[in-house]
Design an enzyme around this catalytic site. Sequence first.
Site, PDB file in Angstrom:
ATOM      1  CE  LYS A  35       0.852  23.592  39.590  1.00 46.68           C
ATOM      2  NZ  LYS A  35       1.530  24.169  38.375  1.00 46.68           N
ATOM      3  CE1 TYR A 244     -23.071   1.575  26.014  1.00 46.84           C
ATOM      4  CE2 TYR A 244     -21.348   2.284  27.427  1.00 46.84           C
ATOM      5  CZ  TYR A 244     -22.791   2.477  27.146  1.00 46.84           C
ATOM      6  OH  TYR A 244     -23.755   3.106  27.915  1.00 46.84           O
TER       7      TYR A 244
END
Length: 347
Positions: A35, A244
């Site tokens: 899946k 950042y």
Amino acid sequence: MTTATLTIDLDALAANWRALDAASDPGVETAAVIKANGYGLDSGRVARTLARAGARKFFVAVAEEAAAIRQALGPGPEICVFSGHGPGDTDMIHDLHLVPMLNSIDQMLRHVEALPGHDFGVQLDTGMNRLGMEPAEWAALREIALGQNIQLIMSHLACADDPDHPMNSQQLQVFNEITQGCDVPRSLSATGGILLGPDYHFDVTRPGIGLYGGQPFEQAQPVAHLNLPVIQIRDVEPGETVGYGNSWTAARPSRIATVSAGYADGIHRIMAPRTQGYANGVPCPVVGRISMDLITFDVTDLDEDPLEIELLNAQQTVDDLADAAGTIGYEILTALGGRYRRRYVSS
């Protein structure tokens, strides 16, 4: 080329299936769960590899996932659908020759009315309370179901990755009780259940994560390897910051490598403080924040500047990254993004 490379070792995938197949008695059929696009690694290629290894039964989550697998495998192998027969699934179930695992009375009625005589399976709830017929529902439908073209009766273990959890034996007892006397193949175990031993194997096992190199199958060979190309390397002086938010400050003269990958590629931002890459076997910690497209690594301790950083390899598995991110290996695999250049290797 500044695109990261995701290498999928198809030989390792096949070896993992064979190892899990060997863990069961010869009379037990070992299927394969493919899946979520083969846990993010391409369901068609995964299916063909596992079919060559010996798998003849495959499981997907929803009917739409089966199209690529049927195209890859042709008409022979069986494809079972965990979600059952939902509204709008009839044509796919018929045209792709799927076996829906019916989860409710409504699904049973829909199936026998829309596709009389078509194969199906039944999923029973033995305590997980997620999918499947409750024992009372099954008792009401049992004789009707057994009189139709039923191919498999299954349930799913909630705590199989914890061998000592009492839920395992509790679900095993319930499954035995409500399927007693059914002359139909039965299935209870995915990867974790296989490792619990033969009492849990019944007629069909359904390994998933273990095929792809994940826990709880500790002997699994790594299947996914991830190499991140270095775009730029710079010198950073003590007291300078990287990334950042100024979240990392150099304590020594440092060499910082910026690579092409980020959280848009499934490398979760949260894992930065506990993650490292490797260059020639030497660990290189992530410094600063993981951003959308870029990650910075401290390569100061290397003898020479690297051309790439390995993030997934034999030293650092999907479960290691999962631990760093506070999640599970399943999520790491299925989150690997679409920008990677993918290489499929086999002998």
